[in-house]
Design a protein around this motif. Sequence first.
Motif, PDB file in Angstrom:
ATOM      1  N   SER A 119      -4.143  27.197  33.314  1.00  0.00           N
ATOM      2  CA  SER A 119      -2.776  27.536  32.964  1.00  0.00           C
ATOM      3  C   SER A 119      -1.931  26.272  32.807  1.00  0.00           C
ATOM      4  O   SER A 119      -2.379  25.162  33.139  1.00  0.00           O
ATOM      5  N   GLY A 120      -0.715  26.450  32.317  1.00  0.00           N
ATOM      6  CA  GLY A 120       0.120  25.327  31.956  1.00  0.00           C
ATOM      7  C   GLY A 120       0.851  24.673  33.122  1.00  0.00           C
ATOM      8  O   GLY A 120       0.809  25.143  34.258  1.00  0.00           O
ATOM      9  N   ALA A 121       1.525  23.583  32.796  1.00  0.00           N
ATOM     10  CA  ALA A 121       2.222  22.793  33.792  1.00  0.00           C
ATOM     11  C   ALA A 121       3.291  23.604  34.523  1.00  0.00           C
ATOM     12  O   ALA A 121       3.867  24.544  33.969  1.00  0.00           O
ATOM     13  N   GLU A 122       3.525  23.212  35.774  1.00  0.00           N
ATOM     14  CA  GLU A 122       4.481  23.905  36.628  1.00  0.00           C
ATOM     15  C   GLU A 122       5.415  22.887  37.281  1.00  0.00           C
ATOM     16  O   GLU A 122       5.000  21.776  37.602  1.00  0.00           O
ATOM     17  N   VAL A 123       6.660  23.305  37.469  1.00  0.00           N
ATOM     18  CA  VAL A 123       7.623  22.519  38.250  1.00  0.00           C
ATOM     19  C   VAL A 123       8.118  23.421  39.372  1.00  0.00           C
ATOM     20  O   VAL A 123       8.588  24.538  39.116  1.00  0.00           O
ATOM     21  N   LYS A 124       7.965  22.945  40.591  1.00  0.00           N
ATOM     22  CA  LYS A 124       8.326  23.757  41.753  1.00  0.00           C
ATOM     23  C   LYS A 124       9.225  22.962  42.695  1.00  0.00           C
ATOM     24  O   LYS A 124       9.175  21.726  42.739  1.00  0.00           O
ATOM     25  N   LYS A 125      10.020  23.693  43.463  1.00  0.00           N
ATOM     26  CA  LYS A 125      10.877  23.070  44.477  1.00  0.00           C
ATOM     27  C   LYS A 125      10.105  22.975  45.795  1.00  0.00           C
ATOM     28  O   LYS A 125       9.195  23.782  46.060  1.00  0.00           O
TER      29      LYS A 125
ATOM     30  N   GLY B 111       8.792  23.557  49.354  1.00  0.00           N
ATOM     31  CA  GLY B 111       8.739  24.797  50.116  1.00  0.00           C
ATOM     32  C   GLY B 111       8.215  25.977  49.335  1.00  0.00           C
ATOM     33  O   GLY B 111       7.800  26.990  49.930  1.00  0.00           O
ATOM     34  N   ALA B 112       8.189  25.871  48.028  1.00  0.00           N
ATOM     35  CA  ALA B 112       7.710  26.962  47.182  1.00  0.00           C
ATOM     36  C   ALA B 112       6.184  26.993  47.153  1.00  0.00           C
ATOM     37  O   ALA B 112       5.513  26.141  47.747  1.00  0.00           O
ATOM     38  N   SER B 113       5.654  27.974  46.429  1.00  0.00           N
ATOM     39  CA  SER B 113       4.210  28.088  46.197  1.00  0.00           C
ATOM     40  C   SER B 113       3.938  27.969  44.712  1.00  0.00           C
ATOM     41  O   SER B 113       4.823  28.231  43.874  1.00  0.00           O
ATOM     42  N   VAL B 114       2.712  27.577  44.385  1.00  0.00           N
ATOM     43  CA  VAL B 114       2.287  27.504  42.991  1.00  0.00           C
ATOM     44  C   VAL B 114       0.927  28.188  42.873  1.00  0.00           C
ATOM     45  O   VAL B 114       0.092  28.100  43.784  1.00  0.00           O
ATOM     46  N   LYS B 115       0.725  28.882  41.754  1.00  0.00           N
ATOM     47  CA  LYS B 115      -0.548  29.554  41.503  1.00  0.00           C
ATOM     48  C   LYS B 115      -1.070  29.087  40.150  1.00  0.00           C
ATOM     49  O   LYS B 115      -0.404  29.264  39.122  1.00  0.00           O
ATOM     50  N   VAL B 116      -2.248  28.485  40.158  1.00  0.00           N
ATOM     51  CA  VAL B 116      -2.864  27.948  38.950  1.00  0.00           C
ATOM     52  C   VAL B 116      -4.092  28.783  38.625  1.00  0.00           C
ATOM     53  O   VAL B 116      -4.877  29.116  39.513  1.00  0.00           O
ATOM     54  N   SER B 117      -4.254  29.118  37.351  1.00  0.00           N
ATOM     55  CA  SER B 117      -5.411  29.914  36.949  1.00  0.00           C
ATOM     56  C   SER B 117      -6.418  29.085  36.184  1.00  0.00           C
ATOM     57  O   SER B 117      -6.085  28.052  35.586  1.00  0.00           O
TER      58      SER B 117
ATOM     59  N   THR C  47     -12.615  37.234  34.177  1.00  0.00           N
ATOM     60  CA  THR C  47     -13.352  35.988  34.445  1.00  0.00           C
ATOM     61  C   THR C  47     -12.410  34.830  34.753  1.00  0.00           C
ATOM     62  O   THR C  47     -12.514  33.735  34.169  1.00  0.00           O
ATOM     63  N   THR C  48     -11.525  35.063  35.687  1.00  0.00           N
ATOM     64  CA  THR C  48     -10.509  34.064  36.026  1.00  0.00           C
ATOM     65  C   THR C  48     -10.472  33.817  37.528  1.00  0.00           C
ATOM     66  O   THR C  48     -10.559  34.759  38.323  1.00  0.00           O
ATOM     67  N   VAL C  49     -10.357  32.546  37.885  1.00  0.00           N
ATOM     68  CA  VAL C  49     -10.205  32.126  39.276  1.00  0.00           C
ATOM     69  C   VAL C  49      -8.797  31.577  39.451  1.00  0.00           C
ATOM     70  O   VAL C  49      -8.259  30.918  38.545  1.00  0.00           O
ATOM     71  N   TYR C  50      -8.222  31.841  40.605  1.00  0.00           N
ATOM     72  CA  TYR C  50      -6.869  31.395  40.913  1.00  0.00           C
ATOM     73  C   TYR C  50      -6.873  30.490  42.141  1.00  0.00           C
ATOM     74  O   TYR C  50      -7.651  30.688  43.072  1.00  0.00           O
ATOM     75  N   MET C  51      -5.975  29.516  42.124  1.00  0.00           N
ATOM     76  CA  MET C  51      -5.752  28.670  43.280  1.00  0.00           C
ATOM     77  C   MET C  51      -4.261  28.669  43.569  1.00  0.00           C
ATOM     78  O   MET C  51      -3.460  28.305  42.712  1.00  0.00           O
ATOM     79  N   GLU C  52      -3.915  29.113  44.773  1.00  0.00           N
ATOM     80  CA  GLU C  52      -2.507  29.134  45.179  1.00  0.00           C
ATOM     81  C   GLU C  52      -2.293  28.173  46.335  1.00  0.00           C
ATOM     82  O   GLU C  52      -3.028  28.207  47.331  1.00  0.00           O
TER      83      GLU C  52
ATOM     84  N   ASP D  69       4.436  15.250  47.947  1.00  0.00           N
ATOM     85  CA  ASP D  69       3.086  14.678  47.881  1.00  0.00           C
ATOM     86  C   ASP D  69       2.065  15.607  47.226  1.00  0.00           C
ATOM     87  O   ASP D  69       0.942  15.192  46.950  1.00  0.00           O
ATOM     88  N   ASP D  70       2.437  16.854  46.990  1.00  0.00           N
ATOM     89  CA  ASP D  70       1.548  17.789  46.291  1.00  0.00           C
ATOM     90  C   ASP D  70       1.646  17.625  44.776  1.00  0.00           C
ATOM     91  O   ASP D  70       0.900  18.285  44.041  1.00  0.00           O
ATOM     92  N   THR D  71       2.548  16.775  44.322  1.00  0.00           N
ATOM     93  CA  THR D  71       2.638  16.488  42.890  1.00  0.00           C
ATOM     94  C   THR D  71       1.336  15.851  42.434  1.00  0.00           C
ATOM     95  O   THR D  71       0.935  14.787  42.939  1.00  0.00           O
ATOM     96  N   ALA D  72       0.664  16.510  41.500  1.00  0.00           N
ATOM     97  CA  ALA D  72      -0.667  16.071  41.107  1.00  0.00           C
ATOM     98  C   ALA D  72      -1.142  16.889  39.913  1.00  0.00           C
ATOM     99  O   ALA D  72      -0.550  17.912  39.561  1.00  0.00           O
ATOM    100  N   VAL D  73      -2.237  16.411  39.314  1.00  0.00           N
ATOM    101  CA  VAL D  73      -2.968  17.229  38.349  1.00  0.00           C
ATOM    102  C   VAL D  73      -4.071  17.953  39.117  1.00  0.00           C
ATOM    103  O   VAL D  73      -4.828  17.329  39.864  1.00  0.00           O
ATOM    104  N   TYR D  74      -4.111  19.264  38.929  1.00  0.00           N
ATOM    105  CA  TYR D  74      -5.094  20.099  39.600  1.00  0.00           C
ATOM    106  C   TYR D  74      -6.166  20.510  38.590  1.00  0.00           C
ATOM    107  O   TYR D  74      -5.840  21.003  37.499  1.00  0.00           O
ATOM    108  N   TYR D  75      -7.427  20.281  38.964  1.00  0.00           N
ATOM    109  CA  TYR D  75      -8.553  20.615  38.096  1.00  0.00           C
ATOM    110  C   TYR D  75      -9.429  21.677  38.753  1.00  0.00           C
ATOM    111  O   TYR D  75      -9.699  21.600  39.956  1.00  0.00           O
ATOM    112  N   CYS D  76      -9.913  22.607  37.929  1.00  0.00           N
ATOM    113  CA  CYS D  76     -11.009  23.464  38.375  1.00  0.00           C
ATOM    114  C   CYS D  76     -12.296  22.918  37.750  1.00  0.00           C
ATOM    115  O   CYS D  76     -12.262  22.220  36.725  1.00  0.00           O
ATOM    116  N   GLY D  77     -13.416  23.222  38.385  1.00  0.00           N
ATOM    117  CA  GLY D  77     -14.691  22.747  37.875  1.00  0.00           C
ATOM    118  C   GLY D  77     -15.806  23.668  38.306  1.00  0.00           C
ATOM    119  O   GLY D  77     -15.712  24.348  39.339  1.00  0.00           O
TER     120      GLY D  77
END
Lengths: 108, 119
Positions: B7-13, B15-21, B77-82, B89-97
């Motif tokens: 999924s596409g880029a996210e901007v979060k505040k 304390g929030a959560s992010v969910k990447v597919s 056929t989708t995996v999620y990471m929340e 410090d959680d600012t990063a590029v997240y990869y699935c593999g």
Amino acid sequence: SYVLTQPPSVSVAPGQTASITCGGNNIGSKSIHWYQQKPGQAPVLVVYDDSDRPSGIPERFSGSNSGNTATLTIGRVEAGDEADYYCQVWDSSSDDQVFGGGTKLTVL
Amino acid sequence: QVQLVQSGAEVKKPGASVKVSCKASGYTFTGYYIHWVRQAPGQGLEWMGWLNPASGATHYAQTFQGRVTMARDTSITTVYMELSGLISDDTAVYYCGRTVGGTRLWDCWGQGTLVTVSS
């Protein structure tokens, strides 16, 4: 937890041979994999199971693994080989994946 | 061909959560584990954990236990990471593999998802 140690940087002139090491306790008993990552891109597997190459990877890329050190060797280095390289193992005792800190290869 | 599309880029505040597919295609979804790693700006790869799409079983790196949740939807056929409790410090590029074989090599990677944590 298992730790893999890589030199931060390696420099080599075009046409020469580059050697990138990956140290770990008795790493020779594990199967090590190597990845190449260019800026803005996802990593790409270049050597797996110590010394095998995926299809499409030039023969210039080779690997070895013994004792406490694994080595990725790139022969006849080209400008296009400039990238970050990461070693990786599966730690079966913890079922964790472990990556080295990465080595930046600079082609002079 | 084997493909993982994130999924596409996210901007979060903070304390929030992010969910990447991570949508898999070109192979039997339940046949291979999916892992997640992240890469902070200018830094190396940090492994986060894996999910077994066949059973839904998960295993997380100790660093992220209590903050990360991985799940799958086999129908698409989708995996999620929340990741919850975000900090800068959680600012990063997240990869699935995808990993294969008894030695768990990564033979296919997603394109990466940039998560920016900023107030």
